[in-house]
Design a protein around this motif. Structure first.
Motif: not given
Length: 792
Positions: A393-413
């Motif tokens: 028999v086999f048992y597994m408990h897993s816990d995965i946390k996935r924080p992520f940051d993303r930032r971008r800039a757009r120039c209009t002129a």
């Protein structure tokens, strides 16, 4: 010394008791005893490789499935220092380098993980000392003090802790020794590569033994970053492993293992390999974008830093007729990455056109925080009867946390290539924080029954229940002023799956067998955990299934001079979990969606052979042919085909088309080649070793040749993303004391300086149809090194 301890020292396995399958069980008991004695004391013992591919110690010759066993000597002789380099010794194995460990992957017979999110399981599972890794990113690691590595090919749907639809890489590290011993080695190579590792092992008392191993690697990068005046794509890593083994009673053995590893890598920055847009060339600067380019120009350094810990307690209780094994484990893995997107040298947004999707995207960083507890309990018989079994028999408990940051800039002129005025700059940013909790419970068993003579029937079954809950939110702003994006309610999924195996094996003698098998494989539910996910409307990916068929032969001559292993295989995959490209670069939308799509098939053959005509010369060789294909609807087209895509009705196949004027072109593929799946892989490695007359030294020389046919890096069949066929030749010469105390090896990697790439992709920056980036390994260029070893 008890036979059970002899077996442990031979195999490093979790089994106690001399396993009867070291001989053909249908033969007379006296012959079985002779075969077992030969495996321990001689009589071709040098060619008797012992593996635990079926959760019991067996000769590789006797195992009725396709397995490649790579010994510690092979790893050392071929300078294989990390798991990714195993492709040098296992032709059916390929490795795709991604931008980070989270989107790198192994493939076996052309099949591998086609998703780079942390919410999906690996198609090729990694197991270390019986502890299965939760995610594939944990398997890309340095190797130290390894006893052997077994690569099991094809789906493993019965005996292993988590199902794997393509195969398993099972790593067995060395156990504590009964005699005091130690070893160490230092490697120095060109371009500032330094490696050191050492091991001390021995008894503490008559019943208690310990082993401590440590390693340190400092490998300078090989990509020159002119913006930072530094070398990128290098790494520093170190680790320590301790093992304590206790014979608690005459029939109870306990083994505690604790391991910690840390890697700091400025990896894996891609380089420009094709630029056809003159505006892009202006922004990139003095870079000659060819497939041999080793230079980049980016003020932001890519990094990928990880820590990994594994603690396990293994107990083996020998009951005489059977052995009960328990493996209790806790694992923790932390990864922090930053992957800049635009790949230009500018810390501020630049104007690159009013319709451009973005002008700056240097903040693209995330974390994987993973922990898991697992427990396996199994029983296996020890005798040499006509009926053999493994159940557990086999048992597994897993816990995965996935924080992520993303930032971008757009120039209009503004003015092209010049800094953007604050009034014309639009910042877009978000932060996601997603958490996945999963539980898996399984009962499994496999039996072998001798029907008559040398004919055996094999049957296995695994029933498992899995449940996961994925929850999280996406929050803005990273900087005040950005809009707040919605979070999401949790999404859960659960499933009960039944997998298994059925087959027949016929043993002509102790030295020859044929087998045929059917395996039902399974890969569990998948969840979307990346920042680009539609968190407001997320759904669960359905499980992936495979029906696999294999016919094989294993044989060797009675004198052990020649051994051959062959396999014919066919595997049909359904409900394939893939990463579908849903981007529209013209509209500034870059999106990859995890989805169930289509079906896949891999078929082909494998041949492995070893020739040892005398004590001085050996030759190993292998050939793999794998035709891996996929049927899938609704994929994006290669970017350069979009403009000419016609408007067609219905569901045309293998052509880019538009369903209506003005919509993004798509394609429905039939029989398309899977990415990173070369049809041919061929390798051979001759080695010669002989004593040097009048000294207590021996000299040796070895060559390793690996050929790989062309392959494509995209499921969209983009001809621009193809890696042509190439051949890598490594060579080494050296001397060592006959007693093995000292050794010196001089080696060269990629003797003929053959250039190749480990990934190729379009850049989304400026939406260029033919502007490409790629990644490469250090051995894409020739380099020399030396290793000094000592044993006592």
């Amino acid at each position: 010394m008890k036979a059970s301890k002899v077996t442990q020292r031979l195999s490093g396995s979790s089994m106690i008791g001399l396993i009867a399958t070291l001989a053909a069980a249908h033969l007379a008991p006296a012959y079985a005893q002779d075969a077992a004695t030969a495996a321990v004391e001689g009589n071709n013992a040098s060619t008797d490789i012992v593996v635990t591919a079926q959760k019991r110690a067996e000769r590789l010759q006797d195992v009725p499935l396709a397995v490649t066993a790579v010994s510690a000597d092979t790893l050392s002789n071929r300078q294989i220092n990390d798991s990714a380099s195993l492709v040098q010794a296992v032709p059916s194995l390929t490795f795709q380098q991604g931008a980070t460990p989270t989107n790198s992957s192994f493939r076996i017979r052309g099949i591998g993980t086609a998703l780079f999110g942390q919410g999906v399981e690996a198609s090729v599972s990694t197991v270390v000392d019986g502890v299965v890794a939760v995610r594939q990113t944990q398997g890309f690691t340095d190797l130290a003090d390894i006893e052997r590595i077994e690569v099991l090919r094809g789906p493993q749907g019965t005996l292993f802790g988590k199902n794997a639809t393509a195969g398993v890489i099972s790593v067995t590290t060395a156990r504590p020794s009964r005699e005091f011993e130690g070893r160490g080695e230092v490697t120095i190579a060109e371009h500032d590569e330094y490696r050191a590792r050492g091991t001390v092992s021995g008894p503490i008392s008559d019943t208690l033994r310990a082993r401590v191993t440590g390693f340190y690697n400092d490998v300078r990068g090989v990509a020159r970053n002119i913006a930072t005046d530094s070398w990128d794509n290098g790494s520093k890593s170190w680790g320590v492993r301790g093992k304590l083994e206790w014979d608690a009673t005459e029939n109870l053995n306990l083994l505690f293992t604790g391991e910690y590893r840390k890697t700091d890598a400025d990896c894996c920055a891609s380089t420009w390999i094709a630029i056809n847009n003159p505006n892009l060339q202006t922004l990139v600067g003095p870079i000659n974008a060819t497939r041999n380019n080793r230079t980049l120009n980016d003020e932001t350094v890519t990094y990928s830093n990880s820590e990994q810990q594994i603690y396990s307690l293994q107990a083996d209780w020998d009951l005489g007729a059977a052995t009960i094994t328990s493996i209790t484990a806790y694992q923790k893995y932390d990864l922090e990455v930053n992957q800049p997107i635009e790949r230009i040298n500018s810390a501020v947004p630049l104007f690159v056109g009013a319709t451009a999707a973005y002008a700056d995207w240097s903040r693209n960083s995330g974390i994987v925080d993973l922990s898991a507890f697992s427990q396996e309990l199994r029983i296996a018989n020890n005798d040499s009867g006509d009926f053999n079994y493994v159940a557990g028999v086999f048992y597994m408990h897993s816990d995965i946390k996935r924080p992520f940051d993303r930032r971008r800039a757009r120039c209009t002129a503004g003015t092209f290539g010049q800094p953007c005025a604050p009034a014309n700059t639009i910042y877009q940013s978000s932060a996601s924080n997603i958490r996945l909790k999963q539980d898996s419970v399984a009962a499994f068993g496999q039996v072998e029954y001798r029907i008559v003579g040398g004919l055996k029937a094999i049957g296995g079954l695994r029933v498992q229940y899995e449940k996961g809950t994925n929850s999280g939110s996406r929050i803005s702003p990273l900087v005040p002023g950005d809009a707040i994006l919605p979070g999401n309610a949790p999404v859960s999924g659960s499933i009960t799956a039944v997998t298994g195996k059925a087959g027949l094996q016929y043993e002509f003698s102790r030295d020859a067998q044929v087998y045929a098998s059917y395996t039902r494989g399974y890969k569990g539910l998948g969840y979307e955990m990346e920042i680009g996910a539609n968190l407001a409307n997320q759904s669960v990916l359905e499980p992936e299934h495979v029906n696999a068929y294999e016919i094989g032969f294993k044989g060797r001559t009675s004198d052990g001079v020649l051994s051959v292993s062959t396999a014919l295989f066919l595997a049909d995959y359904s409900n394939l979990q893939v990463q579908a490209n849903r981007s529209d670069l013209a509209a500034g939308v870059v999106q990859f969606v995890s989805t169930n799509a289509g079906k896949s098939q891999t078929k082909g053959f494998e041949i492995e052979a070893t020739v040892r005509p005398d004590d001085n010369f050996s030759l190993t060789g292998a050939v793999t042919y794998s035709d891996a294909t996929i049927d899938i609807d609704g994929l994006n087209c290669p970017q350069q085909f979009n403009a000419g895509a016609p408007v067609l009705s219905g569901m045309p196949t293998n052509i880019c088309y538009r369903s209506a004027p003005g919509v993004t072109p798509t394609q429905n593929l039939r029989g398309a080649t899977l990415p990173v799946s070369p049809r041919w892989k061929i390798s051979f490695a001759p080695r010669y070793e002989a004593d040097i007359a009048g000294t207590d030294f021996a000299g040796f020389a070895q060559v390793g040749v690996n050929f790989q046919s062309a392959m494509n890096f995209s499921v969209e069949q983009d001809p621009l993303l193809e890696q042509p066929a190439y051949t890598l030749v490594d060579a080494s010469i050296g001397v060592k004391q006959i007693d093995g105390r000292y050794s010196l090896t001089l080696f060269v990697k990629n003797l003929f300086d053959e250039n190749y790439l480990t990934s190729i992709g379009h850049t989304s920056f400026l939406g260029g149809n033919t502007d490409l980036v790629g990644t490469f390994n250090k051995d894409a260029d020739r380099y020399f090194g030396a290793t000094l070893g000592v044993k006592f």
